[in-house]
Design an enzyme around this catalytic site. Structure first.
Site, PDB file in Angstrom:
ATOM      1  N   HIS A 139       0.852  -1.201   0.000  1.00 22.54           N
ATOM      2  CA  HIS A 139       0.000   0.000   0.000  1.00 22.54           C
ATOM      3  C   HIS A 139       0.886   1.249   0.000  1.00 22.54           C
ATOM      4  O   HIS A 139       1.945   1.274   0.632  1.00 22.54           O
ATOM      5  CB  HIS A 139      -0.925   0.004   1.221  1.00 22.54           C
ATOM      6  CG  HIS A 139      -2.043  -0.993   1.127  1.00 22.54           C
ATOM      7  ND1 HIS A 139      -3.371  -0.634   1.095  1.00 22.54           N
ATOM      8  CD2 HIS A 139      -2.016  -2.337   1.042  1.00 22.54           C
ATOM      9  CE1 HIS A 139      -4.115  -1.726   0.996  1.00 22.54           C
ATOM     10  NE2 HIS A 139      -3.327  -2.777   0.971  1.00 22.54           N
ATOM     11  N   HIS A 191      -3.328  -5.100   7.986  1.00 18.77           N
ATOM     12  CA  HIS A 191      -2.188  -4.182   7.878  1.00 18.77           C
ATOM     13  C   HIS A 191      -2.022  -3.470   9.210  1.00 18.77           C
ATOM     14  O   HIS A 191      -2.021  -2.242   9.280  1.00 18.77           O
ATOM     15  CB  HIS A 191      -2.386  -3.211   6.714  1.00 18.77           C
ATOM     16  CG  HIS A 191      -2.379  -3.904   5.382  1.00 18.77           C
ATOM     17  ND1 HIS A 191      -1.229  -4.110   4.644  1.00 18.77           N
ATOM     18  CD2 HIS A 191      -3.377  -4.499   4.669  1.00 18.77           C
ATOM     19  CE1 HIS A 191      -1.521  -4.768   3.544  1.00 18.77           C
ATOM     20  NE2 HIS A 191      -2.818  -5.033   3.533  1.00 18.77           N
ATOM     21  N   HIS A 212      -6.711 -11.171   5.559  1.00 22.28           N
ATOM     22  CA  HIS A 212      -5.578 -12.052   5.251  1.00 22.28           C
ATOM     23  C   HIS A 212      -4.714 -12.349   6.482  1.00 22.28           C
ATOM     24  O   HIS A 212      -3.614 -11.832   6.636  1.00 22.28           O
ATOM     25  CB  HIS A 212      -4.763 -11.598   4.032  1.00 22.28           C
ATOM     26  CG  HIS A 212      -4.403 -10.129   3.927  1.00 22.28           C
ATOM     27  ND1 HIS A 212      -3.734  -9.460   4.914  1.00 22.28           N
ATOM     28  CD2 HIS A 212      -4.594  -9.231   2.925  1.00 22.28           C
ATOM     29  CE1 HIS A 212      -3.519  -8.215   4.526  1.00 22.28           C
ATOM     30  NE2 HIS A 212      -4.045  -8.053   3.336  1.00 22.28           N
ATOM     31  N   ARG A 223       5.929 -13.400  24.213  1.00 21.79           N
ATOM     32  CA  ARG A 223       5.370 -12.528  25.252  1.00 21.79           C
ATOM     33  C   ARG A 223       4.334 -11.552  24.706  1.00 21.79           C
ATOM     34  O   ARG A 223       3.785 -10.758  25.449  1.00 21.79           O
ATOM     35  CB  ARG A 223       6.507 -11.769  25.959  1.00 21.79           C
ATOM     36  CG  ARG A 223       7.303 -12.654  26.914  1.00 21.79           C
ATOM     37  CD  ARG A 223       8.467 -11.920  27.560  1.00 21.79           C
ATOM     38  NE  ARG A 223       9.524 -11.602  26.600  1.00 21.79           N
ATOM     39  CZ  ARG A 223      10.439 -12.485  26.154  1.00 21.79           C
ATOM     40  NH1 ARG A 223      10.409 -13.741  26.592  1.00 21.79           N
ATOM     41  NH2 ARG A 223      11.353 -12.118  25.290  1.00 21.79           N
ATOM     42  N   ASP A 244      -2.774 -19.687  -1.434  1.00 21.12           N
ATOM     43  CA  ASP A 244      -2.090 -19.867  -2.719  1.00 21.12           C
ATOM     44  C   ASP A 244      -0.750 -20.583  -2.549  1.00 21.12           C
ATOM     45  O   ASP A 244      -0.032 -20.806  -3.527  1.00 21.12           O
ATOM     46  CB  ASP A 244      -1.888 -18.520  -3.435  1.00 21.12           C
ATOM     47  CG  ASP A 244      -0.990 -17.553  -2.664  1.00 21.12           C
ATOM     48  OD1 ASP A 244      -0.607 -17.869  -1.524  1.00 21.12           O
ATOM     49  OD2 ASP A 244      -0.686 -16.471  -3.204  1.00 21.12           O
ATOM     50  N   GLY A 245      -0.414 -20.933  -1.299  1.00 22.75           N
ATOM     51  CA  GLY A 245       0.855 -21.615  -1.052  1.00 22.75           C
ATOM     52  C   GLY A 245       2.043 -20.671  -0.986  1.00 22.75           C
ATOM     53  O   GLY A 245       3.156 -21.109  -0.702  1.00 22.75           O
ATOM     54  N   HIS A 247       1.481 -16.970   0.214  1.00 19.56           N
ATOM     55  CA  HIS A 247       1.262 -15.975   1.265  1.00 19.56           C
ATOM     56  C   HIS A 247       1.475 -16.548   2.661  1.00 19.56           C
ATOM     57  O   HIS A 247       1.976 -15.856   3.549  1.00 19.56           O
ATOM     58  CB  HIS A 247      -0.149 -15.383   1.154  1.00 19.56           C
ATOM     59  CG  HIS A 247      -0.252 -14.277   0.165  1.00 19.56           C
ATOM     60  ND1 HIS A 247      -0.294 -14.498  -1.192  1.00 19.56           N
ATOM     61  CD2 HIS A 247      -0.285 -12.919   0.318  1.00 19.56           C
ATOM     62  CE1 HIS A 247      -0.374 -13.330  -1.817  1.00 19.56           C
ATOM     63  NE2 HIS A 247      -0.364 -12.367  -0.929  1.00 19.56           N
ATOM     64  N   ASP A 270      -7.777 -12.254  -2.900  1.00 21.32           N
ATOM     65  CA  ASP A 270      -6.884 -11.073  -2.958  1.00 21.32           C
ATOM     66  C   ASP A 270      -6.425 -10.864  -4.402  1.00 21.32           C
ATOM     67  O   ASP A 270      -5.287 -10.464  -4.663  1.00 21.32           O
ATOM     68  CB  ASP A 270      -5.688 -11.244  -2.012  1.00 21.32           C
ATOM     69  CG  ASP A 270      -5.003  -9.909  -1.677  1.00 21.32           C
ATOM     70  OD1 ASP A 270      -5.623  -8.853  -1.905  1.00 21.32           O
ATOM     71  OD2 ASP A 270      -3.853  -9.926  -1.218  1.00 21.32           O
ATOM     72  N   GLY A 305      -0.676  -8.527  -3.625  1.00 21.15           N
ATOM     73  CA  GLY A 305      -1.907  -9.243  -3.932  1.00 21.15           C
ATOM     74  C   GLY A 305      -1.571 -10.628  -4.457  1.00 21.15           C
ATOM     75  O   GLY A 305      -0.442 -11.109  -4.317  1.00 21.15           O
TER      76      GLY A 305
END
Ligand SMILES: [Zn+2]
Length: 378
Positions: A139, A191, A212, A223, A244-245, A247, A270, A305
């Protein structure tokens, strides 16, 4: 008009049912019945599996179009068409952090798309700009801002569909989260660098889920449980997963599934413009993004994305995570419907909209219906 869907296997809340006929009247599911019934039209499902259409709460683009670039009815319709090939019959066009005038334009475009009857659009997901710069991912830092009273007013504007907002709870107050939740906005943390302690008042104020899970949020540490720990420990919050394997490591996702009830997970794509498009390069915030090995990467090699569609996400949930097929489909249908508080999509049950997808034995979509209409007639 009454349509009978016959000669298929049907995934209902009871599981996969054989020798049943699905009756659809005027775009809604009337009943699941045994035996022969009168209908105006019959559709032979050829023995394949009919499941509730997929619902995707995070669609940045598709068919070569990025929603941010042109928030309009035409772009929403083009993105919808691209994703429909992959079984998505309901989705939220998702706006990545941008100026508030673009947010307003995007909300107007969604209202116009819903009024125009664009098939599949359920509302809008506004992902940022109320994010934490330390967890911003791709972003644009110059767009980020704190959530304030003016923004709450804008986000609370009705437009005929659902509004989902991803924000960093530590960048606003529980009071503003409460105002959004009271206005019917689905508030999701993402985020975010929030601590466990910062998230507890956000939950109390109406925070409903996590965008996500694992990606772009404070991790689980010894902690400090962070956003990940708070999400997994909170029984009723929902978590989006990009399966998607790339992320999230599959073993990490399996751990999450052992920590929390499965009806609180939902698959999201995404998706970026490359989904459903031969063009595999695009521009985000003025920077080139390339798709390589099913990953969308910026120039620094960061994930921007996903090049993922919902049909692949469901297949991955079965193959990578070892989930039974009915559960994987629920994570793409009834679970996101529940998260978004949509009462009449996501299930194969009487009264629901007849949003359906027919899958072959490899879980590839063969045909979709939205409100009982196949894409040929839309
Ligand atoms: Zn994000």
């Amino acid at each position: 008009m009454r349509i009978a869907f016959r000669n298929g296997r049907l995934l209902t809340d009871a599981g996969i049912e054989l020798d049943r006929t699905l009756l659809v009247s005027d775009g809604r599911i009337e009943a699941v019945v045994v035996g022969k019934v009168q209908a105006d039209r019959e559709i032979d499902l050829g023995g394949y599996l009919l499941v509730p259409g997929y619902i995707d709460a995070q669609v940045n683009g598709g068919g070569g179009i990025l929603f941010n670039d042109s928030p309009s009815v035409e772009s929403i319709a083009a993105i919808a068409r691209a994703h429909r090939d992959f079984g998505t019959t309901g989705f939220l066009p998702t706006l990545i952090s941008d100026d508030l005038d673009v947010v307003a334009r995007a909300m107007d475009a969604v209202r116009e798309a819903i009024q125009a009857g664009v098939p599949g659009v359920l509302g809008i997901h506004i992902e940022g700009p109320f994010l934490n710069a330390e967890r911003r991912g791709v972003h644009d830092a110059s767009k980020l801002r704190e959530l304030d009273a003016g923004a709450v007013k804008l986000l609370s504007r009705p437009h005929g569909g659902v509004t989902m907002v991803t924000l960093a709870p530590e960048r606003t107050t529980p009071g503003f989260i409460r105002q959004l939740a009271d206005a019917g906005v689905i508030v999701s943390a993402g985020h975010t660098n929030a601590t466990w302690a910062q998230l507890q008042p956000a939950f109390a104020a109406g925070l409903r889920g996590f965008t996500h899970l694992f990606n772009a949020m404070s991790p689980l540490e010894s902690r400090e449980p962070g956003a990940v720990g708070a999400a997994l420990a909170h029984e009723n919050s929902w978590c989006g997963l990009i399966v998607d394997g790339h992320h999230v490591h599959p073993e990490v996702m399996k751990l999450a599934l052992r920590a929390k009830r499965h009806d609180r997970f939902m698959l999201v794509s995404d998706a970026m413009p490359s989904v459903g498009s031969p063009a595999k390069n695009f521009v985000l915030n003025g920077r080139p993004i390339t798709v390589s090995g099913n990953k969308c990467l910026d120039e620094e090699g960061r994930l921007a994305g996903a090049d993922l569609d919902m049909a692949t996400a469901v297949r991955n949930a079965v193959n990578m995570l070892g989930l039974p097929l009915p559960e994987a489909v629920r994570m793409a249908s009834s679970n996101p419907a529940d998260f978004l508080a949509l009462g009449d999509v996501g299930r194969m049950a009487p009264g629901q909209l007849a949003n359906l997808v027919l899958l072959d034995d490899e879980l590839r979509p063969l045909e979709t219906w939205i409100r009982g209409r196949s894409r040929d007639v839309d």
